[in-house]
Design a protein around this motif. Structure first.
Motif, mmCIF file in Angstrom:
data_model
loop_
_atom_site.group_PDB
_atom_site.id
_atom_site.type_symbol
_atom_site.label_atom_id
_atom_site.label_comp_id
_atom_site.label_asym_id
_atom_site.label_seq_id
_atom_site.Cartn_x
_atom_site.Cartn_y
_atom_site.Cartn_z
ATOM 1 N N PHE A 201 0.837 -1.205 0.000
ATOM 2 C CA PHE A 201 0.000 0.000 0.000
ATOM 3 C C PHE A 201 0.872 1.255 0.000
ATOM 4 O O PHE A 201 0.556 2.252 -0.664
ATOM 5 N N GLU A 202 1.992 1.204 0.707
ATOM 6 C CA GLU A 202 2.896 2.339 0.797
ATOM 7 C C GLU A 202 3.393 2.772 -0.586
ATOM 8 O O GLU A 202 3.619 3.965 -0.839
ATOM 9 N N SER A 203 3.554 1.805 -1.496
ATOM 10 C CA SER A 203 4.080 2.120 -2.831
ATOM 11 C C SER A 203 3.130 3.010 -3.626
ATOM 12 O O SER A 203 3.528 3.584 -4.649
ATOM 13 N N THR A 204 1.883 3.149 -3.165
ATOM 14 C CA THR A 204 0.903 3.983 -3.873
ATOM 15 C C THR A 204 0.795 5.388 -3.275
ATOM 16 O O THR A 204 0.103 6.244 -3.835
ATOM 17 N N LEU A 205 1.460 5.634 -2.129
ATOM 18 C CA LEU A 205 1.299 6.907 -1.430
ATOM 19 C C LEU A 205 2.257 7.981 -1.962
ATOM 20 O O LEU A 205 3.400 7.688 -2.324
ATOM 21 N N THR A 206 1.767 9.202 -1.963
ATOM 22 C CA THR A 206 2.597 10.347 -2.376
ATOM 23 C C THR A 206 2.974 11.214 -1.183
ATOM 24 O O THR A 206 3.713 12.179 -1.319
ATOM 25 N N GLU A 207 2.433 10.879 -0.004
ATOM 26 C CA GLU A 207 2.783 11.585 1.221
ATOM 27 C C GLU A 207 2.756 10.618 2.395
ATOM 28 O O GLU A 207 2.093 9.582 2.341
ATOM 29 N N ASP A 208 3.473 10.951 3.464
ATOM 30 C CA ASP A 208 3.530 10.083 4.638
ATOM 31 C C ASP A 208 2.181 10.064 5.354
ATOM 32 O O ASP A 208 1.511 11.095 5.473
ATOM 33 N N LYS A 209 1.809 8.886 5.836
ATOM 34 C CA LYS A 209 0.552 8.721 6.565
ATOM 35 C C LYS A 209 0.731 7.706 7.689
ATOM 36 O O LYS A 209 1.633 6.849 7.644
ATOM 37 N N GLY A 219 -6.807 -17.820 8.065
ATOM 38 C CA GLY A 219 -6.658 -18.390 9.397
ATOM 39 C C GLY A 219 -6.571 -17.387 10.515
ATOM 40 O O GLY A 219 -7.023 -17.654 11.630
ATOM 41 N N THR A 220 -5.978 -16.223 10.242
ATOM 42 C CA THR A 220 -5.780 -15.231 11.302
ATOM 43 C C THR A 220 -6.218 -13.853 10.841
ATOM 44 O O THR A 220 -6.312 -13.581 9.643
ATOM 45 N N THR A 221 -6.479 -12.999 11.822
ATOM 46 C CA THR A 221 -6.639 -11.570 11.562
ATOM 47 C C THR A 221 -5.489 -10.863 12.267
ATOM 48 O O THR A 221 -5.235 -11.107 13.446
ATOM 49 N N ASP A 222 -4.809 -10.007 11.520
ATOM 50 C CA ASP A 222 -3.643 -9.308 12.044
ATOM 51 C C ASP A 222 -3.757 -7.829 11.727
ATOM 52 O O ASP A 222 -4.140 -7.446 10.616
ATOM 53 N N CYS A 223 -3.410 -7.011 12.697
ATOM 54 C CA CYS A 223 -3.448 -5.557 12.533
ATOM 55 C C CYS A 223 -2.068 -4.981 12.826
ATOM 56 O O CYS A 223 -1.432 -5.350 13.809
ATOM 57 N N SER A 224 -1.629 -4.079 11.974
ATOM 58 C CA SER A 224 -0.378 -3.355 12.208
ATOM 59 C C SER A 224 -0.615 -1.869 11.967
ATOM 60 O O SER A 224 -1.153 -1.477 10.926
ATOM 61 N N TYR A 225 -0.216 -1.070 12.946
ATOM 62 C CA TYR A 225 -0.290 0.384 12.826
ATOM 63 C C TYR A 225 1.097 0.846 12.370
ATOM 64 O O TYR A 225 2.082 0.674 13.076
ATOM 65 N N ILE A 226 1.158 1.427 11.163
ATOM 66 C CA ILE A 226 2.448 1.705 10.527
ATOM 67 C C ILE A 226 2.528 3.149 10.057
ATOM 68 O O ILE A 226 1.583 3.670 9.444
ATOM 69 N N GLN A 227 3.660 3.774 10.325
ATOM 70 C CA GLN A 227 3.981 5.043 9.679
ATOM 71 C C GLN A 227 4.592 4.695 8.329
ATOM 72 O O GLN A 227 5.581 3.962 8.259
ATOM 73 N N MET A 228 4.019 5.224 7.262
ATOM 74 C CA MET A 228 4.486 4.834 5.929
ATOM 75 C C MET A 228 4.391 5.997 4.959
ATOM 76 O O MET A 228 3.730 7.002 5.217
ATOM 77 N N GLY A 229 5.060 5.820 3.836
ATOM 78 C CA GLY A 229 5.044 6.846 2.803
ATOM 79 C C GLY A 229 6.405 7.007 2.163
ATOM 80 O O GLY A 229 7.336 6.216 2.421
ATOM 81 N N PRO A 230 6.581 8.017 1.321
ATOM 82 C CA PRO A 230 7.833 8.218 0.584
ATOM 83 C C PRO A 230 9.072 8.279 1.474
ATOM 84 O O PRO A 230 10.161 7.865 1.056
ATOM 85 N N SER A 231 8.931 8.803 2.701
ATOM 86 C CA SER A 231 10.092 8.918 3.589
ATOM 87 C C SER A 231 10.639 7.562 4.025
ATOM 88 O O SER A 231 11.801 7.459 4.457
ATOM 89 N N TRP A 232 9.808 6.533 3.931
ATOM 90 C CA TRP A 232 10.187 5.219 4.445
ATOM 91 C C TRP A 232 10.503 4.199 3.348
ATOM 92 O O TRP A 232 11.113 3.165 3.628
#
Length: 450
Positions: A201-209, A219-232
């Motif tokens: 998903f990060e590869s589609t961003l034009t700004e950090d979010k 089998g599982t549900t997994d959640c990750s809260y991530i800072q992502m965007g061009p800076s990363w």
């Protein structure tokens, strides 16, 4: 060469990076996905198949003992193991549906990984199952690419089971690593599945979010809260961007199980009574369809349990229903029941009503299921998923800018609405429900092995 490998509960898929673009690799004809299923004449066939047909030896002494026992039992049964005896994906399912009683069939062995209280020989056999499936995927990928693949990043859930804590996760990851090494991968790394989906998903961003990734897999549900965007993008050290993780063994398989349990098992006598006024034990209706619970399956399909079912049929006020339960045992039809529940789940995303048809060979049992029925049936797993989303947001301490939902079960309008209910003011976005994890793993493989 390096690939990303999504060894999923429902499907397996692989991909690699070509000039900064992800390319999924066909595994069955032009299909890039293969169902996580395996079929063989007997369970013992799998271990001997690895050794005799693929030249893959066990990883340790326990595995050697499992192999020796398998060879001995196959000889006693008159089975000469051949390359075509072990089938995968849709081929495995089709053979099972033709004759469930006379084949060994397993769906989603990943669901068993991390189970506590299992003997070493059982864990070794699970490793053989995973190795056989990984080897098949690797060989198909290499055939398409025309070159050997020796490096991989494998996706893993935040928690495989949860009940065993970190010991459970270490056990499961160890099985995956040994299986991958035996299959021919020299270098193996792991990445959380929701983080991998986030990288895509990060590869589609034009700004950090700040993004909360919610990956509802088979089998599982997994959640990750991530800072992502061009800076990363492209950074090998992402630790500072990974803010929170939650995960539990609840996913598409659980939805199928609950649909089958709540909507189908009444046709097998659930809720009926015996002549003495007592209920028939509810475990007799849960265990045959609990395909992600080794102990439950073993208890139901034990030889002694058939005697119990025969006795319950005689004692039942509605024996014509309970006799179906004995038929389910004799013909090993649990997976077929779950298959029909899965078909109902998929159909009810497009329609308000579905007529399920349970094929018991001696009869066809039709059951009407509505979208409202399904929503009620999956209430338990839905609440668990909501709790994971809420916990991840609370760990992060801030509201995300967006919720990225992925995984096959994230297509469910019921689950999407449930997630939105937890964070009502946050936009929910989606990409490739089935391919985001695979693509992200390929991107991470490029970072790891460049």
């Amino acid at each position: 060469m390096a690939i990303g490998f999504d060894y999923g509960t429902a499907n397996c898929s692989v991909a690699h990076l070509v000039e900064s673009s992800v390319e999924q690799i066909p595994l069955v004809g032009e299909n890039c996905y293969i169902s996580s299923t395996l079929c063989a004449p007997t369970a013992e066939t799998v271990s001997e198949y690895l050794f005799r047909c693929l030249g893959i030896r066990p990883a340790n002494e326990v595995g050697e003992a499992v192999l020796r026992r398998a060879i001995k039992m196959n000889r006693e049964e008159g089975i000469e193991v051949d390359t075509g005896d072990v089938l995968f994906g849709e081929q495995a399912l089709n053979l099972y549906l033709e004759d469930p009683k006379d084949v060994y069939y397993i769906k989603s062995p990943k669901s068993f990984l991390g189970g506590m209280g299992l003997r070493d020989v059982q864990l070794s056999f699970f490793e053989d199952l995973v190795c056989a499936m990984m080897s098949n995927v690797k060989r198909q990928a290499e055939c398409h690419l025309g070159e050997t693949v020796t490096q991989t990043v494998i996706g893993r859930p935040v928690n495989f089971l949860g009940r065993g804590g970190e010991a459970s996760n270490l056990q499961a990851e160890g099985i995956l690593r040994r299986a991958a090494n035996r299959a021919g991968f020299k270098d193996v790394e792991f990445q959380f599945e929701p983080v991998a989906a986030g990288l895509e998903f990060e590869s589609t961003l034009t700004e950090d979010k700040n993004v909360l990734v919610v990956d509802i897999g088979g089998g599982t549900t997994d959640c990750s809260y991530i800072q992502m965007g061009p800076s990363w993008v492209g950074k090998a050290d992402r630790q500072a961007s990974l803010i929170a993780h939650t995960g539990q063994l609840v996913g598409g398989n659980d939805l199928d199980i609950y649909i089958a349990f709540r909507r189908f098992m009444h046709a097998f006598g659930m809720g009926t009574k015996r002549h003495n006024g007592l209920d028939i034990p509810v475990t007799q209706f849960w265990n045959p369809i609990a395909i992600n619970d080794v102990q439950a399956q073993r208890k139901f399909y034990a030889h002694d349990n058939l005697k119990e079912l025969t006795m319950l049929t005689k004692e039942a006020l509605e024996p014509e229903k309970v006799v179906r339960l004995a038929k389910l045992h004799k013909e090993t039809l649990g997976y077929a029941i779950i298959r029909e529940a899965e078909k109902a789940k998929i159909a009810l995303e497009e329609s308000n009503d579905y007529r399920a048809m349970l094929d018991l060979f001696s009869e066809q049992v039709g059951i009407e299921v509505s979208a409202a029925d399904m929503a009620v049936a999956i209430d338990n797993p839905t609440k668990k998923i909501q709790a994971l989303v809420k916990e991840a947001a609370q760990q992060a301490g801030t509201q995300p800018d967006a919720i990225f939902m992925t995984g096959g079960s994230a297509r469910s309008t019921v689950l999407r609405a449930a997630v939105q209910q937890v964070l009502p003011d946050i936009p929910v976005v989606a990409g490739n429900y089935f391919g985001s994890v695979t693509a992200g793993l390929a991107r991470w493989a490029d970072v790891c092995y460049r």
